[in-house]
Design an enzyme around this catalytic site. Sequence first.
Site, PDB file in Angstrom:
ATOM      1  CB  ILE A   1      -0.955   0.008   1.217  1.00 17.96           C
ATOM      2  CG1 ILE A   1      -2.038   1.085   1.067  1.00 17.96           C
ATOM      3  CG2 ILE A   1      -0.186   0.169   2.529  1.00 17.96           C
ATOM      4  CD1 ILE A   1      -3.166   0.949   2.095  1.00 17.96           C
TER       5      ILE A   1
ATOM      6  CE1 TYR B   1      -2.935  10.616   0.506  1.00 16.49           C
ATOM      7  CE2 TYR B   1      -0.744  11.595   0.572  1.00 16.49           C
ATOM      8  CZ  TYR B   1      -2.115  11.735   0.509  1.00 16.49           C
ATOM      9  OH  TYR B   1      -2.669  12.989   0.442  1.00 16.49           O
ATOM     10  CG  HIS B   2      -0.136   8.063  -5.383  1.00 16.21           C
ATOM     11  ND1 HIS B   2       1.245   8.035  -5.420  1.00 16.21           N
ATOM     12  CD2 HIS B   2      -0.540   6.866  -5.895  1.00 16.21           C
ATOM     13  CE1 HIS B   2       1.650   6.881  -5.927  1.00 16.21           C
ATOM     14  NE2 HIS B   2       0.581   6.157  -6.216  1.00 16.21           N
TER      15      HIS B   2
ATOM     16  CB  ALA C   1       6.914   4.661  -3.048  1.00 15.32           C
ATOM     17  CG  LEU C   2      10.536   2.020  -7.106  1.00 11.72           C
ATOM     18  CD1 LEU C   2      10.512   0.615  -7.665  1.00 11.72           C
ATOM     19  CD2 LEU C   2      11.840   2.699  -7.470  1.00 11.72           C
TER      20      LEU C   2
ATOM     21  N   GLY D   1       4.855   3.377 -12.027  1.00 16.32           N
ATOM     22  CA  GLY D   1       6.117   4.088 -11.998  1.00 16.32           C
ATOM     23  C   GLY D   1       6.573   4.465 -10.611  1.00 16.32           C
TER      24      GLY D   1
ATOM     25  CB  CYS E   1       6.163   0.076   0.768  1.00 14.77           C
ATOM     26  SG  CYS E   1       6.095   1.569  -0.256  1.00 14.77           S
TER      27      CYS E   1
END
Length: 215
Positions: free
Chosen positions: A78, A80-81, A141-142, A154, A172
Site C-alpha cells: 500500500i 499514498y498519493h 516509492a516505486l 512508476g 509499502c
Amino acid sequence: MPAAEALPLVVRRLGLVEYEPTWAAMRAFTDARSDETADELWLLEHPPVFTLGQAGKPEHLLRETGIPLVKIDRGGQITYHGPGQIVVYLLVDLHRRHIKVREMVSLMEQALIDCLADYGLAAERKDGAPGVYIAGAKIAALGLRVRNGCTYHGLALNVDADLAPFSAINPCGYEGLETIRMKDFGVTDGVAAVGERLLAHLGRLLAPRPAADRP
C-alpha cells in the site's frame, strides 16, 4: 535493431488528475501499443488516494481516513498519493530498449537518487525494499507492472506533500516506516521544478546505449 533516433521518448505533463481514469489510460495505452509506439513518461499529481498492489494486504491500512482505497495491478503493498507528490508513470518497451525488469527498477531509483543529489540530499537504496531513502526514512516509492514486455505505473517522490495520511498505513507494507519529503530538508522548489529535474535524469538514463555497455 532500432537506432537511437528511432527510440523517441514522449513526455506528457498532465497536472493534477484523478487516479482511476489515469490508471485506465495507462492500461489502454499499453494494450494498444505496437512496435512503432513511442515510449512515454507521464508527469502528474493525484488527489489524495491510497493504492494497494495486487498482492497487497488490506490490513496495512490501519484506520479509516475518508481517503479512497483503490486495488490495482502493480507490484508492492500500500502507498499514498496526494498533491505535492511527484508521480511519473513510465510507459516503456523494455525489449526495444534492451532493459531487464530489475535494471528498470534500478534505473528508476538512480534517477531519483541523482535528482535528490541536485539538491544536496544523499539518498540511497535499501536491500529488499524498492524505493529511495534518506537516513532510513522513505522519500520515494516505486512499483511497476510489465505486460508484453512493456511497463506501466512508476514512481512517486514526496516534494511538499502532506505526510499525515502515511500515518494511517504501513507504507509499502513496512510497519513503522518513516516517510519524509524534500521540504523537510529546506528544499523550496515545488513539484513543477523538481519534476523537470527528475524527467531529465530519467531521459538520460533511458537513452539508448551501445551494445557493449549493456549488462
